[in-house]
Design a protein around this motif. Structure first.
Motif, short mmCIF file in Angstrom:
data_model
loop_
_atom_site.label_atom_id
_atom_site.label_comp_id
_atom_site.label_asym_id
_atom_site.label_seq_id
_atom_site.Cartn_x
_atom_site.Cartn_y
_atom_site.Cartn_z
N ARG A 33 -10.59 1.42 -6.31
CA ARG A 33 -10.35 1.44 -7.46
C ARG A 33 -9.24 -0.10 -7.98
NH1 ARG A 33 -7.30 5.16 -9.36
NH2 ARG A 33 -5.96 5.64 -7.50
N LEU A 34 -8.98 -0.26 -9.50
CA LEU A 34 -8.03 -0.71 -9.98
C LEU A 34 -7.09 -0.09 -10.02
CD1 LEU A 34 -6.88 -3.18 -11.13
CD2 LEU A 34 -8.76 -2.98 -13.64
N LEU A 44 -11.57 -2.46 -2.49
CA LEU A 44 -12.50 -3.16 -3.91
C LEU A 44 -12.61 -4.29 -3.27
CD1 LEU A 44 -12.68 -2.52 -6.36
CD2 LEU A 44 -11.04 -4.33 -7.08
N ARG A 45 -14.05 -4.25 -2.83
CA ARG A 45 -14.65 -5.83 -3.11
C ARG A 45 -14.14 -6.63 -3.68
NH1 ARG A 45 -20.95 -4.67 -0.80
NH2 ARG A 45 -20.60 -3.80 1.31
N ALA A 46 -14.64 -8.26 -4.12
CA ALA A 46 -14.22 -8.99 -4.53
C ALA A 46 -14.92 -8.89 -5.98
CB ALA A 46 -13.66 -10.30 -4.34
N PRO A 47 -15.62 -9.05 -5.80
CA PRO A 47 -17.09 -8.76 -7.50
C PRO A 47 -16.37 -7.89 -8.23
CG PRO A 47 -17.87 -9.65 -5.30
CD PRO A 47 -16.72 -8.78 -4.69
N GLU A 48 -16.07 -6.84 -7.22
CA GLU A 48 -16.25 -5.60 -8.78
C GLU A 48 -14.55 -6.35 -8.70
OE1 GLU A 48 -16.22 -1.66 -10.13
OE2 GLU A 48 -17.84 -3.71 -9.88
N ALA A 49 -13.68 -6.46 -8.14
CA ALA A 49 -12.23 -6.34 -8.68
C ALA A 49 -12.20 -7.70 -9.77
CB ALA A 49 -11.34 -6.76 -7.93
#
Length: 530
Positions: free
Chosen positions: A157-158, A174-179
């Motif tokens: 989560r953010l 959290l994976r980088a693209p989703e971040a």
């Protein structure tokens, strides 16, 4: 989606080598097609988990249910080691020596704490697992007992965005693209785009001191970190009350780069920046690597410093690896050394920076090659690991290594590492192609990233080991660091000990004994075992 178990990334993005490259490998390096096809996933001989029902029930209780404790063969194979070339060669031939007994998926910080206590109570070894992109043996610890992989994907989560301070708190799984997607909804970017971007996680970036391709403009990941939360078998460490502090040594720096040896990073607070209005990447040509390096140093020291700044040597430029999606292109168009220079920001700032940087690069002997090389690089910036897999499929051996040093030492470091790799592999009967680029620049120095391609030899894993050792020795002898951004893991541990010295290592081992007295977490990774 899970990463390909026997290679890198998304299987749909894999592509065979062009015939021109296959022919080059055959004629230049003596690469021969593989004698046998690699095993399929269902053919990997994974033994039954050694964990009894009581242990499995305790693990389940720690993470909220049986569905979050997995012992099936496929899940365990997918959590075996990382993505270095030796890692892939081992798993492709059915080597399951480092396969975990179970994969456990906690949902939050408290569950990670409970899981570590459970592992300590049952004498289990634990390895934190984010994106699984380690290339230095960071996911293959020594074992004090059966191995449990702590998969952090549910910590995704953010948590918070502070637009006034321009900070964000992100969970470690959290994976980088989703971040980036979540931050973009608030008008921000982290600006961290390493080659592993598509699969790596926030926690992994912190644990390995990652450095992204836009580090010249945004900084390394450890430059971005303002706070961290660490779960250890002895409790929680929560650091980062202000952007900077004089309240004693900075414990953030102790946690950054600790590679899961001191605890499991569960959240990270980072500084963020506004989404750039424009991004422009362009190519420049230099007659030699020496001339191009001098131009990069000029920009790094005197400015203006672009967001992206990288330089391929003559061999890498000739082969086309400066643009991985253009491998096999006409070598006559690839003379000299290619630099990629990128600018991000407002349209006005970007235009001004390009104008100023262009004047410096021309003064240093550079020739502007337009935006086409930069656009091609940006399009293929994450494709090199897929190329590595295609080379393995074709029967070649391909691996990378990296280092960094002060500017005055870069020429010797470059020469000594290339010589060590070329000499060792040639003496083994597999003369290599050794390529290099400067991938990250600083006011006082730069990193060097080497790519090595050769025939595999009779035993490709054993064939690489002496060359890797020779390169490591050359790095230390020439005044370089054993790793700029891949980390220490087990592959670099013995040279890291020499780099920081006996007293430094003993100080870090004292920290580990206090935080992890039962040696639950990643024993043998980063530091020697007691």
């Amino acid at each position: 989606m899970d990463m390909l178990w026997s290679g890198w990334g998304d299987p749909a993005k894999a592509a065979p080598l062009p015939e021109t490259v296959t022919g080059l490998l055959r004629d230049l390096l003596g690469v021969k097609p593989r004698d046998a096809e690699p095993l399929q996933l269902e053919e990997i001989p994974v033994p039954a988990t050694p964990l009894d029902e009581a242990v499995l029930q305790d693990l389940s209780a720690a993470v909220g249910g049986d569905e979050h404790v997995r012992t099936d063969a496929e899940t365990r194979v997918r959590h075996t080691r990382g993505k270095s070339t030796p890692d892939l060669l081992k798993i492709r031939t059915g080597d399951v020596a480092d396969t975990p007994a179970a994969v456990v998926l906690p949902a939050d910080h408290d569950q990670v704490l409970a899981l570590l206590l459970t592992c300590a109570r049952h004498g289990l070894t634990a390895v934190p697992f984010g994106g699984g992109t380690s290339v230095v043996g960071g996911l293959a610890p020594a074992r004090r007992g059966p191995l449990v992989a702590i998969d952090l994907r549910r910590l995704n989560r953010l948590v918070d965005v502070d637009p006034v301070s321009r900070t964000a708190t992100l969970q470690a799984g959290l994976r980088a693209p989703e971040a980036e997607r979540l931050l973009a909804e608030h008008g921000f970017t982290l600006g961290h785009f390493p080659q592993s971007f598509e699969w790596a996680t926030i926690g992994g970036f912190a644990a390995a001191r990652s450095s992204g391709q836009a580090s010249a403009g945004y900084g390394r990941f450890d430059d971005m970190v303002l706070g961290l939360t660490l779960a250890t078998p002895e409790g929680t460490i929560d650091v980062g009350r202000a952007p900077r502090s004089a309240a004693g040594p900075d414990l953030r720096q102790l946690i950054l780069g600790s590679e899961g040896a001191f605890g499991v990073i569960t959240s990270v607070t980072v500084r963020v920046r506004p989404q750039p209005a424009t991004r422009v990447y362009e190519g420049w040509r230099f007659a030699s690597f020496e001339e191009g390096a001098a131009a990069l140093r000029r920009l790094a020291q005197d400015g203006p410093r672009p967001t992206v700044l990288r330089l391929s040597d003559e061999t890498e430029t000739l082969i086309g690896l400066a643009q991985p999606d253009a491998i096999g292109s006409d070598g006559a168009q690839n003379a000299g050394c290619q630099a990629i220079v990128g600018f991000e920001g407002t349209e006005e700032d970007t235009a001004r920076q390009r104008e100023l940087a262009s004047a410096v690069l021309r003064e240093c002997g550079g020739t502007h090659a337009g935006t086409e090389p930069g656009e091609r690089w940006a399009h293929g910036r994450y494709s090199a690991p897929y190329l590595r897999d295609a080379l393995l499929d074709a029967g070649a051996f391909a691996e990378t290594l990296e280092t960094a040093a002060f500017w005055s030492r870069i020429p010797e470091l470059y020469d000594q590492v290339r010589t060590a790799l070329t000499t060792t592999l040639t003496e083994a009967g597999t003369p290599p192609l050794v390529m290099c680029h400067i991938s990250h620049v600083y006011e006082n120095g730069a990193s060097l990233y080497f790519t090595v391609v050769s025939a595999q030899g009779d035993d490709p894993v054993a064939h690489w080991a002496p060359a890797k050792e020779a390169a490591n020795e050359a790095i230390l002898a020439a005044g370089g660091t054993i790793s700029h951004h891949h980390g220490v893991g087990t592959d670099h541990r013995d040279w890291y000990v020499r780099e920081v010295g006996t007293l430094g290592v003993e100080a870090l081992r004292a920290v580990k004994r206090r935080l992890d007295p039962d040696q639950v977490l990643n024993p043998g990774v980063l530091l020697p075992t007691d």
